[in-house]
Design a protein around this motif. Structure first.
Motif, PDB file in Angstrom:
ATOM      1  N   SER A  89     -19.100  30.204  12.562  1.00 50.74           N
ATOM      2  CA  SER A  89     -19.698  29.546  12.154  1.00 50.74           C
ATOM      3  C   SER A  89     -20.639  29.036  13.636  1.00 50.74           C
ATOM      4  O   SER A  89     -22.023  29.104  13.476  1.00 50.74           O
ATOM      5  CB  SER A  89     -19.886  27.489  11.671  1.00 50.74           C
ATOM      6  OG  SER A  89     -19.437  26.744  12.910  1.00 50.74           O
ATOM      7  N   GLU A 107     -16.770  38.007  16.349  1.00 51.14           N
ATOM      8  CA  GLU A 107     -16.489  37.938  14.638  1.00 51.14           C
ATOM      9  C   GLU A 107     -16.006  38.691  13.786  1.00 51.14           C
ATOM     10  O   GLU A 107     -17.310  39.675  13.619  1.00 51.14           O
ATOM     11  CB  GLU A 107     -17.707  37.151  13.690  1.00 51.14           C
ATOM     12  CG  GLU A 107     -17.722  36.508  12.524  1.00 51.14           C
ATOM     13  CD  GLU A 107     -16.175  36.221  12.237  1.00 51.14           C
ATOM     14  OE1 GLU A 107     -15.954  34.353  12.474  1.00 51.14           O
ATOM     15  OE2 GLU A 107     -15.365  36.427  11.567  1.00 51.14           O
ATOM     16  N   GLY A 135     -11.992  41.589  17.388  1.00 54.73           N
ATOM     17  CA  GLY A 135     -12.130  40.970  18.478  1.00 54.73           C
ATOM     18  C   GLY A 135     -10.308  40.917  19.641  1.00 54.73           C
ATOM     19  O   GLY A 135      -9.831  40.305  20.978  1.00 54.73           O
ATOM     20  N   ILE A 209      -6.995  38.070  12.789  1.00 51.87           N
ATOM     21  CA  ILE A 209      -6.607  39.284  12.169  1.00 51.87           C
ATOM     22  C   ILE A 209      -7.365  40.349  12.512  1.00 51.87           C
ATOM     23  O   ILE A 209      -8.414  40.525  12.976  1.00 51.87           O
ATOM     24  CB  ILE A 209      -6.801  39.174  10.584  1.00 51.87           C
ATOM     25  CG1 ILE A 209      -5.917  38.342   9.968  1.00 51.87           C
ATOM     26  CG2 ILE A 209      -6.704  40.882  10.213  1.00 51.87           C
ATOM     27  CD1 ILE A 209      -6.806  38.055   8.767  1.00 51.87           C
TER      28      ILE A 209
HETATM   29  N1  SAM Z   1     -14.532  28.794  16.353  1.00 51.76           N
HETATM   30  C1  SAM Z   1     -15.170  28.809  15.098  1.00 51.76           C
HETATM   31  C2  SAM Z   1     -16.788  27.587  15.065  1.00 51.76           C
HETATM   32  O1  SAM Z   1     -16.294  27.259  16.366  1.00 51.76           O
HETATM   33  O2  SAM Z   1     -17.047  27.434  13.443  1.00 51.76           O
HETATM   34  C3  SAM Z   1     -14.348  28.313  13.749  1.00 51.76           C
HETATM   35  C4  SAM Z   1     -13.537  29.509  13.867  1.00 51.76           C
HETATM   36  S1  SAM Z   1     -12.564  29.466  12.932  1.00 51.76           S
HETATM   37  C5  SAM Z   1     -11.261  28.450  12.205  1.00 51.76           C
HETATM   38  C6  SAM Z   1     -11.433  31.352  12.585  1.00 51.76           C
HETATM   39  C7  SAM Z   1     -12.473  32.792  13.262  1.00 51.76           C
HETATM   40  O3  SAM Z   1     -12.029  33.759  13.045  1.00 51.76           O
HETATM   41  C8  SAM Z   1     -12.473  32.865  11.764  1.00 51.76           C
HETATM   42  O4  SAM Z   1     -14.222  32.916  11.718  1.00 51.76           O
HETATM   43  C9  SAM Z   1     -12.524  34.540  11.173  1.00 51.76           C
HETATM   44  O5  SAM Z   1     -13.549  35.151  10.823  1.00 51.76           O
HETATM   45  C10 SAM Z   1     -12.227  35.004  12.656  1.00 51.76           C
HETATM   46  N2  SAM Z   1     -11.579  35.864  13.510  1.00 51.76           N
HETATM   47  C11 SAM Z   1     -10.282  36.246  12.560  1.00 51.76           C
HETATM   48  N3  SAM Z   1      -9.951  37.161  13.067  1.00 51.76           N
HETATM   49  C12 SAM Z   1     -10.501  37.405  14.448  1.00 51.76           C
HETATM   50  C13 SAM Z   1     -10.978  39.375  14.944  1.00 51.76           C
HETATM   51  N4  SAM Z   1      -9.590  40.249  15.476  1.00 51.76           N
HETATM   52  N5  SAM Z   1     -11.638  39.261  15.239  1.00 51.76           N
HETATM   53  C14 SAM Z   1     -12.743  37.879  15.598  1.00 51.76           C
HETATM   54  N6  SAM Z   1     -12.374  37.362  14.727  1.00 51.76           N
HETATM   55  C15 SAM Z   1     -11.665  36.786  14.009  1.00 51.76           C
END
Ligand code: SAM
Length: 662
Positions: A89, A107, A135, A209
């Motif tokens: 978010s 993201e 990332g 991922i």
């Molecule tokens: N920090 C966020 C917030 O404050 O709302 C919450 C993040 S959420 C728990 C985890 C996020 O990591 C997801 O949106 C997911 O799509 C992203 N994500 C997972 N693997 C990723 C990657 N390899 N690179 C970037 N984003 C990734």
């Protein structure tokens, strides 16, 4: 209309500060970022709930507490360049942007990257850049970073991220063999190719991922062979290996502890509450051994001088008449007027009856709450040996007489100018007595010490009550400085044999520089002793999980026997409770490096004084500490019980000289 600002403040107080997040920068940031701008419109009203919330693409906005906890773990000072993986978010990036000067957040899901950009713009976060992509490879274009935080759980720490840290930089990331449950770790780059890893907490995050994370949805592997031992499990195992366990106090083997005291000249023995029987009994055992085997010559307590003087009179079989009033008759009476204490006092008296008069163990009070009994004692002394000076003393101390029922109000009256300050009178009297050293001390050295000490107490107490109105820090420091100076006076008085044992609360004896007290600018006896005597002081701390305690609900309230709540998660007490040992002693100063390091991550610690408020226990009684720096030794007693206060009828028929009086 929902008052989001109020909800935000409540969230910070209840969910974040109350759970132990202490960084002011983090708390301020959490108070300033409008979380409602980062959640989907349909769940705005839940924006400040204590939980993660769904955002688009099956992802989540993390629970506020976990965001605060992770940002605090990054130890930002302000002005850094920070990388976040998993913008989601954009909320965590917004929090980071309040503290750091530049934030990059990556993201992998296009829809969310757009969402985060919009939300960050709405919230006015101009120093954040949202990048779309994987990332796990980091962001080499802007590397190195002061700090990196990953908001999704990977199987292990991505090598690329480690390499993009500055030396000294911190990386906080959830990792673990499962895609849904992880351990939050902090990796610090201590040198070019040297990294330190600390486990911080058990957490649940969506999977990370990418190339150095998990594969796509169908990927079941990578298999990590065995479950890593959690930080708590490792700590418990290490404590278990290192401690000397015991079943009960009377049979505990304290030989190793006594050995570890070595050649220390001062042993400070703490307590985790002012009303726990076991702490007094353990102190008695340790003190008796120190006196018998190591030549300790005096005991100083966190009690007032004239009250302790009655006990001293009794235990040393002194000849001059003791004061006539009851010792420790003011709130909190149970703190020293209890059966456990009586056992120790009686032991001292018997011990002293078998040794030469000038080698007897002395018992003194280091505290300063007895301004008026001290005045009475000085007058009694002067009436007897120098009536002329007694008349001067009566006049000078008379300045304080109107405030006898509530000396604290004297401070305010003197400060606001509605009453004249008595400072000159009390300091003048102290000087006058000190000048008569040769004349009076030849009469009786012990009684002269008693009189001068009472005069010192009055001068300090007078200042204490005035200082109280400047805030708790200055009066706390004045009091602990005074107690330390009294201890030094005693050590000198009994020189060359002035080895001292001190009985006072953990908060006075545990080195303040290792606890939250230092951030408030507070010092204490433990800290001052370490500064003055280095390794010559040995500090013993105490802790317990649950049971009962003697305490009051408010100042001057009646003593109650209250249930002590089981220790909370994240505290040293919970850790020790989970070892399953009913009791143990644990060397901290000499502990092996691994155990010291493991115990050195700040944890919560409980302190109960004369007041216990179980209903607000976390806020009222827990504070952060670094145990191995606070104490040299720790005594754990899992279940404890309230002290047994001495009832008046039990003293009927005791001789006049009996210290607790009637
Ligand atoms: N920090 C966020 C917030 O404050 O709302 C919450 C993040 S959420 C728990 C985890 C996020 O990591 C997801 O949106 C997911 O799509 C992203 N994500 C997972 N693997 C990723 C990657 N390899 N690179 C970037 N984003 C990734």
């Amino acid at each position: 209309m929902t008052d989001f600002a109020a909800l935000r403040n409540e969230m910070v107080d209840r969910q974040i500060a109350a759970r132990g997040v202490r960084s002011l920068a983090v708390l301020d940031a959490m108070r300033s970022v409008p979380r409602e701008e980062f959640v989907p419109a349909g769940v705005r009203e839940f924006a400040y709930d204590d939980s993660p919330l769904p955002i688009a693409a099956d992802q989540t906005i993390s629970q506020p507490y976990i965001v605060a906890f992770m940002v605090e773990a990054l130890a930002l000072q302000g002005g850094e360049k920070v990388l976040e993986i998993g913008a989601g978010s954009g909320y965590a990036a917004a929090i980071l942007s309040v503290i750091a000067s530049r934030v990059y957040t990556i993201e992998r899901i296009h829809e969310l990257a757009e969402y985060a950009r919009d939300a960050l713009a709405r919230a006015g976060c101009a120093n954040v850049e949202v990048i779309e992509g994987d990332g796990t490879r980091g962001f080499p274009e802007q590397a190195p970073f002061d700090a990196i935080v990953v908001a999704a759980g990977g199987p292990e720490v991505p090598e690329s991220l480690k390499q993009q840290l500055k030396i000294g930089g911190r990386l906080v990331i959830p990792i673990g063999a499962s895609r849904s449950v992880q351990e939050l770790v902090r990796v610090t780059r201590v040198a070019e190719s040297e990294f330190e890893v600390e486990d911080l907490a058990d957490v649940r995050f969506v999977p990370l991922i990418g190339a150095e994370g998990w594969g796509g949805r169908d990927d079941k592997a990578p298999a990590r062979p065995a479950k890593r031992e959690s930080r708590e499990e490792r700590l418990q195992r290490r404590v278990d290996d290192a401690c000397d366990p015991f079943l009960d106090i009377e049979n505990a083997n304290i030989d190793p502890l006594i050995d570890r005291v070595g050649d220390a000249r001062i042993v400070l023995i703490g307590e985790a509450s002012h009303g726990t029987s076991e702490f007094y009994r353990f102190r008695t055992r340790v003190s008796a051994r120190l006196i018998e085997e190591k030549g300790f010559r005096l005991v100083g307590i966190e009690g007032d001088w004239p009250d302790a003087a009655r006990i001293d009179h009794y235990v040393r079989h002194l000849r001059y008449p003791p004061s006539e009033w009851t010792a420790f008759a003011r709130f909190p009476t149970w703190m020293w007027r209890n059966s456990e204490m009586r056992e120790f006092v009686d032991w001292l008296r018997i011990h002293n009856s078998n040794i030469a008069e000038d080698e007897r163990i002395a018992f003194h009070g280091l505290d300063l709450y007895s301004m008026y009994s001290s005045i009475r004692e000085i007058l009694r002394y002067l009436d007897e040996i120098d009536p002329e000076t007694a008349a001067i003393a009566r006049q000078r101390y008379g300045c304080l007489t109107p405030w006898q029922s509530d000396p604290a109000t004297y401070g305010r009256a003197a400060l606001t100018g509605t009453y004249r300050s008595c400072e000159k009178d009390v300091v003048g009297m102290l000087k006058e007595l000190a000048n008569k050293h040769w004349q009076y001390a030849s009469h009786d050295g012990e009684r002269f010490l008693d009189a001068v000490q009472n005069a010192r107490l009055i001068a300090n107490a007078e200042r204490y009550y005035r200082t109280m109105y400047y805030g708790s820090r200055s009066s706390w420091n004045l009091r602990d400085n005074y107690m330390f100076e009294t201890l030094q006076t005693l050590i000198e008085h009994y020189a060359p044999h002035g080895k001292a044992i001190v009985w006072a609360h953990n908060s006075h004896v545990g080195d303040a520089s290792a606890t939250e007290m230092s951030s408030r600018g507070e010092l204490n006896i433990g800290h001052l002793c370490r500064r003055a005597y280095g390794d010559g002081v040995h500090i013993i701390g105490f802790g317990t999980d649950s049971g009962t305690v003697a305490a009051a609900s408010e100042w001057d309230g009646p003593m109650q026997v209250m249930n002590v709540r089981p220790a909370i998660a994240g505290s040293y007490e919970r850790l020790f409770h989970e070892t399953g040992q009913p009791g143990f002693t644990l060397a901290l100063r000499g502990a092996d490096r691994e155990l010291r390091l493991d115990l050195s991550r700040p944890m919560l610690q409980r302190a109960i004084g004369v007041i216990y408020r179980p209903e607000t226990e976390l806020a009222s009684h827990y504070f952060q500490a670094v145990l191995p720096q606070q104490f040299d030794e720790y005594v754990w007693i899992d279940r404890t019980s309230a002290v047994d206060p001495i009832k008046t009828h039990e003293l009927a028929g005791m001789p006049d000289t009996y210290p607790f009086g009637l």
